[in-house]
Design a protein around this motif. Structure first.
Motif, PDB file in Angstrom:
ATOM      1  N   ALA A  14       0.813  -1.221   0.000  1.00 25.05           N
ATOM      2  CA  ALA A  14       0.000   0.000   0.000  1.00 25.05           C
ATOM      3  C   ALA A  14       0.843   1.266   0.000  1.00 25.05           C
ATOM      4  O   ALA A  14       0.296   2.368  -0.120  1.00 25.05           O
ATOM      5  N   ALA A  15       2.154   1.152   0.108  1.00 23.35           N
ATOM      6  CA  ALA A  15       3.021   2.338   0.153  1.00 23.35           C
ATOM      7  C   ALA A  15       2.861   3.233  -1.078  1.00 23.35           C
ATOM      8  O   ALA A  15       2.862   4.462  -0.945  1.00 23.35           O
ATOM      9  N   PRO A  16       2.733   2.686  -2.304  1.00 20.79           N
ATOM     10  CA  PRO A  16       2.556   3.575  -3.460  1.00 20.79           C
ATOM     11  C   PRO A  16       1.334   4.473  -3.345  1.00 20.79           C
ATOM     12  O   PRO A  16       1.406   5.677  -3.638  1.00 20.79           O
ATOM     13  N   THR A  44       4.864   0.087  -9.426  1.00 24.49           N
ATOM     14  CA  THR A  44       3.659   0.079  -8.598  1.00 24.49           C
ATOM     15  C   THR A  44       3.064   1.475  -8.449  1.00 24.49           C
ATOM     16  O   THR A  44       1.847   1.627  -8.341  1.00 24.49           O
ATOM     17  N   LEU A  45       3.934   2.501  -8.442  1.00 26.70           N
ATOM     18  CA  LEU A  45       3.420   3.862  -8.338  1.00 26.70           C
ATOM     19  C   LEU A  45       2.714   4.276  -9.624  1.00 26.70           C
ATOM     20  O   LEU A  45       1.740   5.036  -9.581  1.00 26.70           O
ATOM     21  N   ASP A  46       3.168   3.773 -10.760  1.00 24.97           N
ATOM     22  CA  ASP A  46       2.489   4.052 -12.025  1.00 24.97           C
ATOM     23  C   ASP A  46       1.038   3.597 -11.947  1.00 24.97           C
ATOM     24  O   ASP A  46       0.111   4.297 -12.385  1.00 24.97           O
ATOM     25  N   ALA A  47       0.841   2.394 -11.388  1.00 27.41           N
ATOM     26  CA  ALA A  47      -0.512   1.858 -11.283  1.00 27.41           C
ATOM     27  C   ALA A  47      -1.365   2.694 -10.338  1.00 27.41           C
ATOM     28  O   ALA A  47      -2.567   2.919 -10.588  1.00 27.41           O
ATOM     29  N   LEU A  53       5.387   6.759 -15.384  1.00 26.75           N
ATOM     30  CA  LEU A  53       6.404   7.698 -14.939  1.00 26.75           C
ATOM     31  C   LEU A  53       7.696   7.500 -15.730  1.00 26.75           C
ATOM     32  O   LEU A  53       8.080   6.367 -16.034  1.00 26.75           O
ATOM     33  N   GLU A  54       8.344   8.593 -16.039  1.00 26.68           N
ATOM     34  CA  GLU A  54       9.626   8.562 -16.726  1.00 26.68           C
ATOM     35  C   GLU A  54      10.668   9.252 -15.850  1.00 26.68           C
ATOM     36  O   GLU A  54      10.345   9.849 -14.825  1.00 26.68           O
ATOM     37  N   ALA A  67       7.972  11.811 -11.180  1.00 26.06           N
ATOM     38  CA  ALA A  67       9.134  11.292 -11.899  1.00 26.06           C
ATOM     39  C   ALA A  67       9.568  10.006 -11.216  1.00 26.06           C
ATOM     40  O   ALA A  67       9.020   9.601 -10.182  1.00 26.06           O
ATOM     41  N   ARG A  68      10.581   9.364 -11.796  1.00 25.28           N
ATOM     42  CA  ARG A  68      11.162   8.175 -11.187  1.00 25.28           C
ATOM     43  C   ARG A  68      12.679   8.259 -11.319  1.00 25.28           C
ATOM     44  O   ARG A  68      13.205   8.907 -12.238  1.00 25.28           O
ATOM     45  N   THR A  69      13.393   7.640 -10.404  1.00 26.07           N
ATOM     46  CA  THR A  69      14.851   7.624 -10.498  1.00 26.07           C
ATOM     47  C   THR A  69      15.272   6.739 -11.664  1.00 26.07           C
ATOM     48  O   THR A  69      14.586   5.777 -12.016  1.00 26.07           O
ATOM     49  N   ASP A  70      16.392   7.082 -12.256  1.00 26.63           N
ATOM     50  CA  ASP A  70      16.903   6.360 -13.421  1.00 26.63           C
ATOM     51  C   ASP A  70      18.176   5.626 -13.011  1.00 26.63           C
ATOM     52  O   ASP A  70      19.257   6.216 -12.922  1.00 26.63           O
ATOM     53  N   GLU A  71      18.045   4.315 -12.767  1.00 30.68           N
ATOM     54  CA  GLU A  71      19.206   3.532 -12.337  1.00 30.68           C
ATOM     55  C   GLU A  71      20.258   3.458 -13.436  1.00 30.68           C
ATOM     56  O   GLU A  71      21.461   3.505 -13.154  1.00 30.68           O
TER      57      GLU A  71
END
Length: 390
Positions: A14-16, A44-47, A53-54, A67-71
């Motif tokens: 449920a964190a997202p 999961t956050l996208d959902a 997210l990019e 946004a999301r981090t880019d590994e």
């Protein structure tokens, strides 16, 4: 420019949704907000948001950017710092350097990507969907650990001896480290200092998320202890899936019994968390706005609660001792491992370990005993007659 309020949301599935609702609530209060997905390989956050997210920031709602981090980018950046230095060695071996398209992020790169992203945030509020608690604690501890490794492996004092390097190389019979090694050290120290400043800033806190049916008492105690060991304290615990109060009076005996049991467990969890706010969400909120309203209402939400630093109590006059105190809520004596190593004290609690440098007064003492009582670790130090001034 005001300091960024950083909220690291960590927990179960449920964190997202909690992270998204938290960011939306901050944006609705008129604060420039960034929601960042970190270490979220399954999107999961996208959902939860209903968008993809990019790595680049994108507007989601008024005042809210996602946004999301880019590994991959973080890994390429780290490798690029040393790639040019490795080229002569690769040429000597006849090896071809890897193309950027061939590079695949190694395990642990997600932690580095998160640490790099925290100081770069340009927002009033930064909400991060953080790694699970165990990984988050390791990530928060990483800058201090890496700084210590650098100090041991590439001491800063050696940089002062650059002019003597040819002489030292001749005496030792081996080449001394090149200037680029110290340049790389300087860059690494700067990046680690920025990450550590963002982590330890007064406005940075952790928000834990757990399920109402998980009975997470022991797990939450261990998480809080691990955070406290590294100088952090949660600002709240979010319990999701809480049944409505009316369910306890349901004509269905199974549902009524379940609701009463969950109510008692929630009350016990609230008591166990003491002064830590416990927030709740229902089994299924219709929208993120509804979840935000239930969690935070019209208020600003929980404020950061910095963990208390260690303290030294002077008992020289009464007991001839100096007593070192470290608050570790929920710590279990069976998990405690304590070692004095020169001027340092190594404190281990289960899977978590921290090396603490002792203040100058305690370095001139010997350990006379230790104890753990009511979540406070105390170590008693007796002055060493050979080192203590008369």
């Amino acid at each position: 420019m005001t300091a960024t309020r950083t909220i690291l949301v960590s927990g179960d599935h449920a964190a997202p949704a909690v992270a998204a609702a938290t960011a939306l609530h901050a944006a609705r209060q008129g604060r420039r907000t960034v929601l960042l997905a970190a270490d979220d390989p399954h999107r999961t956050l996208d959902a939860a948001l209903g968008v993809r997210l990019e790595s680049g920031p994108a507007p989601f709602a008024p005042g809210l950017t996602v946004a999301r981090t880019d590994e991959q980018a973080a890994f390429r950046h780290a490798l690029g710092e040393i790639g040019g230095r490795l080229k002569p060695a690769l040429d000597l071996l006849g090896a071809d350097p890897l193309d950027p398209e061939e590079l695949t992020a190694l395990p642990g790169t997600a932690r580095l990507a998160l640490l790099r992203a925290l100081p770069e945030a340009d927002a009033d509020v930064l909400v991060v969907l953080a790694p699970p608690p165990a990984d988050l604690i390791a990530t928060l501890a990483l800058p201090e650990q890496l700084e210590r490794y650098l100090d041991r492996l590439v001491p800063e004092q050696r940089q002062a001896a650059r002019a003597l390097r040819p002489l030292l190389a001749g005496l030792a019979g081996v080449p001394m480290p090149a200037d680029w090694l110290y340049e790389a050290r300087g860059k690494a120290v700067g990046a680690l200092a920025a990450a550590r400043a963002a982590i330890t800033a007064p406005g940075t806190s952790v928000r834990l998320v757990t399920s109402a049916d998980a009975r997470p008492f022991d797990e939450l105690r261990r998480i809080r202890t691990g955070l406290a060991l590294h100088g952090h304290r949660p600002d709240a615990v979010v319990v999701h899936g809480v049944l409505p109060d009316a369910a306890a009076d349901s004509p269905d005996p199974w549902l009524a019994a379940l609701a009463r049991s969950r109510r008692d467990e929630l009350a016990a969890l609230t008591a166990d968390c003491e002064d830590l706010p416990v927030l709740t969400t229902g089994p299924a909120e219709d929208t993120l706005e509804a979840a935000a309203d239930r969690l935070y209402g019209a208020g600003p939400g929980p404020e950061p609660c910095p963990a208390g630093p260690w303290t030294v109590e002077d008992r020289l006059a009464s007991d001839g001792l100096l007593v070192w105190h470290l608050t570790l809520p929920g710590a279990d004596r069976a998990d405690l491992d304590l070692v004095r190593r020169g001027d340092e004290l190594v404190v281990g609690l289960g899977a978590h370990r921290r090396v603490l440098t002792l203040p100058s007064a305690l370095r001139r003492c010997t350990v006379a005993g230790a104890g753990l009582h009511d979540g406070v670790l105390t170590v008693r130090f007796a002055p060493d007659p050979g080192l203590w001034p008369r």
